[in-house]
Design a protein around this motif. Structure first.
Motif, PDB file in Angstrom:
ATOM      1  N   SER A  64       0.833  -1.195   0.000  1.00  0.00           N
ATOM      2  CA  SER A  64       0.000   0.000   0.000  1.00  0.00           C
ATOM      3  C   SER A  64       0.873   1.251   0.000  1.00  0.00           C
ATOM      4  O   SER A  64       1.909   1.309   0.661  1.00  0.00           O
ATOM      5  N   SER A  65       0.445   2.223  -0.769  1.00  0.00           N
ATOM      6  CA  SER A  65       1.188   3.479  -0.829  1.00  0.00           C
ATOM      7  C   SER A  65       0.276   4.626  -0.417  1.00  0.00           C
ATOM      8  O   SER A  65      -0.893   4.663  -0.789  1.00  0.00           O
ATOM      9  N   GLY A  66       0.813   5.527   0.350  1.00  0.00           N
ATOM     10  CA  GLY A  66       0.043   6.701   0.732  1.00  0.00           C
ATOM     11  C   GLY A  66      -0.681   6.542   2.048  1.00  0.00           C
ATOM     12  O   GLY A  66      -1.009   5.436   2.473  1.00  0.00           O
ATOM     13  N   VAL A  67      -0.904   7.657   2.694  1.00  0.00           N
ATOM     14  CA  VAL A  67      -1.612   7.701   3.979  1.00  0.00           C
ATOM     15  C   VAL A  67      -2.842   8.576   3.796  1.00  0.00           C
ATOM     16  O   VAL A  67      -2.779   9.631   3.150  1.00  0.00           O
TER      17      VAL A  67
ATOM     18  N   MET B  43     -13.913  -4.518  -2.736  1.00  0.00           N
ATOM     19  CA  MET B  43     -13.696  -3.308  -1.940  1.00  0.00           C
ATOM     20  C   MET B  43     -12.353  -2.665  -2.264  1.00  0.00           C
ATOM     21  O   MET B  43     -12.272  -1.441  -2.431  1.00  0.00           O
ATOM     22  N   VAL B  44     -11.275  -3.457  -2.346  1.00  0.00           N
ATOM     23  CA  VAL B  44      -9.984  -2.842  -2.660  1.00  0.00           C
ATOM     24  C   VAL B  44      -9.990  -2.288  -4.086  1.00  0.00           C
ATOM     25  O   VAL B  44      -9.300  -1.297  -4.383  1.00  0.00           O
ATOM     26  N   ASN B  45     -10.778  -2.889  -4.959  1.00  0.00           N
ATOM     27  CA  ASN B  45     -10.900  -2.368  -6.317  1.00  0.00           C
ATOM     28  C   ASN B  45     -11.597  -1.007  -6.308  1.00  0.00           C
ATOM     29  O   ASN B  45     -11.194  -0.064  -7.002  1.00  0.00           O
ATOM     30  N   MET B  46     -12.668  -0.908  -5.492  1.00  0.00           N
ATOM     31  CA  MET B  46     -13.367   0.368  -5.343  1.00  0.00           C
ATOM     32  C   MET B  46     -12.421   1.418  -4.757  1.00  0.00           C
ATOM     33  O   MET B  46     -12.386   2.583  -5.196  1.00  0.00           O
ATOM     34  N   MET B  47     -11.618   1.041  -3.768  1.00  0.00           N
ATOM     35  CA  MET B  47     -10.708   1.984  -3.129  1.00  0.00           C
ATOM     36  C   MET B  47      -9.651   2.475  -4.106  1.00  0.00           C
ATOM     37  O   MET B  47      -9.247   3.650  -4.083  1.00  0.00           O
ATOM     38  N   GLU B  48      -9.189   1.566  -4.971  1.00  0.00           N
ATOM     39  CA  GLU B  48      -8.204   1.967  -5.971  1.00  0.00           C
ATOM     40  C   GLU B  48      -8.799   3.019  -6.913  1.00  0.00           C
ATOM     41  O   GLU B  48      -8.119   3.966  -7.309  1.00  0.00           O
ATOM     42  N   GLU B  49     -10.071   2.838  -7.256  1.00  0.00           N
ATOM     43  CA  GLU B  49     -10.747   3.832  -8.095  1.00  0.00           C
ATOM     44  C   GLU B  49     -10.868   5.173  -7.371  1.00  0.00           C
ATOM     45  O   GLU B  49     -10.964   6.229  -8.010  1.00  0.00           O
ATOM     46  N   GLU B  50     -10.848   5.121  -6.037  1.00  0.00           N
ATOM     47  CA  GLU B  50     -10.903   6.343  -5.227  1.00  0.00           C
ATOM     48  C   GLU B  50      -9.509   6.915  -4.976  1.00  0.00           C
ATOM     49  O   GLU B  50      -9.353   7.876  -4.222  1.00  0.00           O
ATOM     50  N   GLY B  51      -8.486   6.283  -5.577  1.00  0.00           N
ATOM     51  CA  GLY B  51      -7.126   6.771  -5.427  1.00  0.00           C
ATOM     52  C   GLY B  51      -6.401   6.223  -4.216  1.00  0.00           C
ATOM     53  O   GLY B  51      -5.342   6.736  -3.834  1.00  0.00           O
ATOM     54  N   VAL B  52      -6.946   5.170  -3.590  1.00  0.00           N
ATOM     55  CA  VAL B  52      -6.346   4.585  -2.384  1.00  0.00           C
ATOM     56  C   VAL B  52      -5.938   3.137  -2.679  1.00  0.00           C
ATOM     57  O   VAL B  52      -6.773   2.316  -3.059  1.00  0.00           O
TER      58      VAL B  52
ATOM     59  N   ASP C 123      -0.361  -8.011   0.296  1.00  0.00           N
ATOM     60  CA  ASP C 123      -0.695  -7.023  -0.721  1.00  0.00           C
ATOM     61  C   ASP C 123      -2.089  -7.310  -1.279  1.00  0.00           C
ATOM     62  O   ASP C 123      -2.657  -8.368  -1.050  1.00  0.00           O
ATOM     63  N   ARG C 124      -2.624  -6.394  -2.044  1.00  0.00           N
ATOM     64  CA  ARG C 124      -4.002  -6.499  -2.526  1.00  0.00           C
ATOM     65  C   ARG C 124      -4.164  -7.577  -3.585  1.00  0.00           C
ATOM     66  O   ARG C 124      -5.271  -8.031  -3.857  1.00  0.00           O
ATOM     67  N   SER C 125      -3.081  -8.039  -4.229  1.00  0.00           N
ATOM     68  CA  SER C 125      -3.206  -8.984  -5.334  1.00  0.00           C
ATOM     69  C   SER C 125      -3.465 -10.416  -4.866  1.00  0.00           C
ATOM     70  O   SER C 125      -3.727 -11.284  -5.686  1.00  0.00           O
ATOM     71  N   THR C 126      -3.369 -10.676  -3.569  1.00  0.00           N
ATOM     72  CA  THR C 126      -3.768 -11.990  -3.070  1.00  0.00           C
ATOM     73  C   THR C 126      -5.287 -12.103  -3.171  1.00  0.00           C
ATOM     74  O   THR C 126      -5.996 -11.101  -3.102  1.00  0.00           O
ATOM     75  N   PHE C 127      -5.767 -13.315  -3.326  1.00  0.00           N
ATOM     76  CA  PHE C 127      -7.211 -13.485  -3.535  1.00  0.00           C
ATOM     77  C   PHE C 127      -7.807 -14.470  -2.550  1.00  0.00           C
ATOM     78  O   PHE C 127      -8.769 -14.176  -1.858  1.00  0.00           O
TER      79      PHE C 127
END
Length: 524
Positions: free
Chosen positions: A354-357, A392-401, A491-495
């Motif tokens: 994850s990058s960013g706070v 959810m992590v896909n939605m967050m990525e679309e939100e820039g997170v 990381d987010r790529s685990t499923f």
């Protein structure tokens, strides 16, 4: 059920290729194969010999080969070379792969295999009636062969009720005492065989006697390798069991290595209740021996030291709890996990990225947005956590997170679910707490009312910190069986902790949506 959807959606097996071969053994292969486009089977001929490979309702490849009037079922492994698939008997030397193997092949396992194959073939027959009548006869013959196998197996079990003997590695052939209503058959002085077809229990118990004459499990107990009647085997020892890293053998005490199945049975409360119902029908000597062995398994269990081991099996990272005495040589420890050299290198692919706070406000907004995602079927929380986490992590990525994923396994129980479960996953983001520090916060509307820290997230699922291990990915799904809980962040790529391949983002999203759509249909 969850893996079914993934297998079907991703079309892992390219079964409809025009060029297809089936290899059953070095002496028997088939190049004359048909792979119809709408029936999930491959049908082959070689002289008077036939082979059929099919995908069952769980996505598993299964096969049957008919030769000289006899039929043999076999597990199948697909290998694609230069775009051309070949279906191999999974026992072939071509397949260098460890499989999760049961200690024994019994009527239970055989009947389950036959039932699974029969159901799959019957489904294929219904499809063939509508789509491809040319292969209908082959499929009906396959179904008939399975019926014959089923009847033969029932005949063997029926005869074993009157005549049964065992063969052991040290003591040779031993006849079992059959003239009793006690399902625990005494076979010589060092073996019992629990033969109870009405309960589907077929289990050998191997032991010795101490200086006082009491039954006792030891490292050198002679194992029953086969139990049979005049018509065939009722039970056979699987030679692969002790060598495979995917079996439960490494979870047993050293003194129970000749009796892993018996050990785990004795530790099962349901089996203890079963023994209470049958012991009154047995002699005092049998009763005393069984009690003595049961007490020993409890004592051995209390002294076990379980550790979390991460290793690479079949080219895929894997984890499980094992008896510390069976740790591979040169294992290294990091946190509460032990790693083989290969697995430690592989585990670096799963480290959080994850990058960013973000701010408290943004974390709250992400939680609210996740909770409002109708496709996540929050009313069906008994299954699908990894699919929800992915979307959810896909939605967050679309939100820039860019979020990571938090995992836990063990005995889990939440107010939001009436039934306990064994693992859970949810997104984790990193929040500026306004005091110069960054806090991990988990976004999980399934168990919480807002973003929560990992400790609170675990507490909401009843996790006891005394039994909590900080492990590497993947968390062990057998933690619940050894009284432990795990926690890790990946990381987010685990499923899914049991995935055998790394899926692309598109594949994960497609599979997640398919699973949640299926769960949503259950609510209608």
């Amino acid at each position: 059920m969850t893996k079914n959807i993934i297998l079907l959606v991703l079309s892992i097996f390219s079964i409809y290729s025009h060029a297809t071969s089936v290899v059953f053994s070095d002496d028997l292969s088939f190049d004359n194969c048909k792979a119809p486009s709408k029936v999930p089977v491959v049908v082959c001929e070689n002289g008077g010999k036939r082979a059929i490979v099919q995908i069952n309702s769980r996505g598993h490849l299964l096969g049957l080969v008919t030769e000289g009037g006899t039929s043999k079922t076999f597990a199948v492994k697909q290998i694609v070379e230069n775009g051309v698939p070949t279906y191999y008997n999974s026992l072939s030397d071509k397949i260098n792969e460890e499989r999760a193997t049961s200690e024994f092949t019994t009527p239970i396992t055989k009947l389950q295999e036959i039932a699974e194959r029969k159901k799959s073939i019957e489904q294929a027959i219904e499809i063939a009636k509508k789509e491809d009548s040319n292969i209908l006869e082959d499929l009906e013959d396959f179904d008939s062969d399975l019926d014959d196998s089923l009847n033969k197996l029932k005949s063997v079990v029926a005869q074993a009720s009157n005549l049964l003997w065992v063969n052991t590695k040290k003591d040779g052939n031993i006849h079992c005492e059959m003239s009793t209503k006690c399902p625990i058959k005494k076979c010589g002085d060092n073996h019992f065989f629990i033969f109870d077809p009405s309960r589907n229990i077929f289990m050998p118990i191997n032991y010795t006697r101490d200086s006082r004459g009491n039954a006792k499990f030891t490292k050198s107990d002679s194992q029953i390798t086969i139990a049979r009647t005049m018509n065939g085997a009722v039970l056979e020892l699987n030679d692969d069991y002790k060598t495979s890293r995917l079996t439960a053998a490494r979870k047993a005490p050293q003194n129970l290595q000749s009796n892993p199945t018996a050990y785990f049975s004795f530790q099962d409360a349901r089996f203890s209740d079963y023994l209470k119902t049958i012991i009154p029908h047995c002699s005092e000597n049998i009763k005393d021996d069984i009690i003595s062995l049961g007490v020993q398994t409890n004592n051995e269990r209390a002294n076990l030291d379980f550790v979390h081991l991460v290793e690479v099996v079949n080219g895929t990272i894997n984890s499980q709890y094992i008896n510390k005495k069976f740790l591979p040589k040169n294992s290294c420890r990091d946190g509460d996990s032990y790693y083989t050299a290969e697995s430690y290198k592989e585990s670096q692919e799963f480290v959080p990225r994850s990058s960013g706070v973000i701010s408290w406000k943004k974390a709250g907004e992400l939680f609210d947005k996740a909770k409002k995602m109708k496709e996540l079927t929050w009313r069906y929380t008994a299954d699908g956590c990894y699919a929800r986490a992915e979307l959810m992590v896909n939605m967050m990525e679309e939100e820039g997170v860019i979020a990571d994923k938090a995992w836990t396994s063990g005995y889990l129980k939440s107010k939001s679910s009436p039934h306990p479960w064994s693992y859970h996953v949810a997104p984790v983001v990193y929040v500026n707490n306004g005091r110069g520090h960054v806090q991990k916060m988990i976004i999980d509307p399934a168990v919480a009312n807002g973003p929560v820290e990992p400790d609170e997230w675990l507490r909401l699922m009843g996790v006891n910190e005394k039994n909590l291990d900080q492990v590497g990915f993947p968390p062990s799904l057998d933690a619940v069986s050894v009284g432990r809980n795990t926690f890790t962040i990946s990381d987010r790529s685990t499923f899914h902790p049991q995935d055998k391949t790394r899926l692309t983002k598109e594949q994960r999203v497609t599979a997640a949506r398919a699973l949640l759509a299926d769960l949503g249909n259950r609510l209608q």
